[in-house]
Design an enzyme around this catalytic site. Sequence first.
Site, PDB file in Angstrom:
ATOM      1  N   GLU A   1      -2.454  10.543   3.293  1.00  0.00           N
ATOM      2  CA  GLU A   1      -3.521  10.703   4.279  1.00  0.00           C
ATOM      3  C   GLU A   1      -3.463  12.110   4.871  1.00  0.00           C
ATOM      4  O   GLU A   1      -2.486  12.467   5.517  1.00  0.00           O
ATOM      5  CB  GLU A   1      -3.346   9.718   5.431  1.00  0.00           C
ATOM      6  CG  GLU A   1      -3.536   8.267   5.056  1.00  0.00           C
ATOM      7  CD  GLU A   1      -3.369   7.350   6.269  1.00  0.00           C
ATOM      8  OE1 GLU A   1      -4.288   6.557   6.525  1.00  0.00           O
ATOM      9  OE2 GLU A   1      -2.329   7.436   6.945  1.00  0.00           O
TER      10      GLU A   1
ATOM     11  N   GLU B   1       0.835  -1.204   0.000  1.00  0.00           N
ATOM     12  CA  GLU B   1       0.000   0.000   0.000  1.00  0.00           C
ATOM     13  C   GLU B   1       0.867   1.249   0.000  1.00  0.00           C
ATOM     14  O   GLU B   1       1.906   1.299   0.655  1.00  0.00           O
ATOM     15  CB  GLU B   1      -0.904  -0.024   1.240  1.00  0.00           C
ATOM     16  CG  GLU B   1      -1.964   1.059   1.252  1.00  0.00           C
ATOM     17  CD  GLU B   1      -2.993   0.851   2.373  1.00  0.00           C
ATOM     18  OE1 GLU B   1      -3.680  -0.186   2.369  1.00  0.00           O
ATOM     19  OE2 GLU B   1      -3.082   1.732   3.242  1.00  0.00           O
TER      20      GLU B   1
ATOM     21  N   ASP C   1       0.256   5.347   0.640  1.00  0.00           N
ATOM     22  CA  ASP C   1      -0.787   6.209   1.195  1.00  0.00           C
ATOM     23  C   ASP C   1      -0.482   7.693   1.187  1.00  0.00           C
ATOM     24  O   ASP C   1       0.594   8.101   1.630  1.00  0.00           O
ATOM     25  CB  ASP C   1      -0.987   5.913   2.694  1.00  0.00           C
ATOM     26  CG  ASP C   1      -1.568   4.561   2.965  1.00  0.00           C
ATOM     27  OD1 ASP C   1      -2.496   4.176   2.255  1.00  0.00           O
ATOM     28  OD2 ASP C   1      -1.080   3.888   3.899  1.00  0.00           O
TER      29      ASP C   1
END
Length: 286
Positions: free
Chosen positions: A108, A104, A106
């Site tokens: 955020e 993953e 990310d």
Amino acid sequence: MAFPVLGFFVLLLLLVGGTIASDNDDSAFDKNYEVTWGNDHVLSLNQGREIQLSLDSHSGSGFGSYLKYSSGFFHMRMKIPGNNSTAGVITTFYLTSKTSRHDELDFEFLGNAEGEAITLQTNVFVNGVGGREQRIDLWFDPTSNFHDYKLLWNPHQIVFFIDDTPIRVFNNYTNLGVPYPTQPMRIEATLWNGDWASPQKINWAYAPFRARYQGFDISGCSTQSSNVEECYKSNYWWNNRNYWELNPTQKQAYENVRKKYMNYDYCNDKPRFPFGLPKECNIQKK
Ligand SMILES: *[C@@H]1O[C@H](CO)[C@@H](O)[C@H](O)[C@H]1NC(C)=O
Ligand SMILES: *[C@@H]1O[C@H](CO)[C@@H](O)[C@H](O)[C@H]1NC(C)=O
Ligand SMILES: *[C@@H]1O[C@H](CO)[C@@H](O)[C@H](O)[C@H]1NC(C)=O
């Protein structure tokens, strides 16, 4: 008879050409993405050229690409919720393999109190192992305008960009024993309540919180139309030599961001790793 047949092929070529061209500009949401969560909290605007996600005390919302990819230069134009979206209102754009030991990448946005800089956290998971957080204080207000958030992913490096500024580089040091993502990943975006992990609680009096997304064209090698190895070849522009490392201008911009805006780097958090920092930290310091 030959002429109408030729005409037909010309028409066909034009149609095919048109499809490819539109891939690089303003694709509608439905072409590449679907709503994955909180259907009634998702609003399609401007004929699907813009999507609004909402979060209230009942639900958040999210969407994802139909396909999974194994390389590409992914992007999303985003405007994140303003108006007292405290830490805890989490807006994301990420790639994920959605497997049990997931890979993953990310972006955020962690929100913040009114008038304070919004923190952007990035993370890299490989084989289910994350813990590679970096956080920066943004040098602009991401709630007042759209900005482009991008992820370059090729066999040489993963680079996180804000507009054209690189803010994070994760190199392929597989040959030095550092894990690097190998699993096909889907593109996702969500707006959710993460205040369990935050020192501040969301004040629902300011809800609903709203994030806007644009830019639903995808420059990526989908693992449906090719096998994984195929996605590493240089016939995809994001795999060619110009994208193997940052150029000098990008390097300078990257160093500037690290120096001025980074407020947390897992590689500097020695107490967190009593048995030694992750391997990539020592390599990247050179
Ligand atoms: C903030 O609130 C004002 C007044 O309610 C509204 O006009 C504006 O669109 C909101 N901004 C965002 C980013 O949600
Ligand atoms: C944000 O919260 C502060 C403190 O509660 C309040 O004074 C301010 O008016 C709020 N701003 C908006 C746009 O709601
Ligand atoms: C990482 O680099 C190695 C060469 O050092 C290469 O063989 C491998 O395919 C790359 N991995 C990925 C996932 O691109």
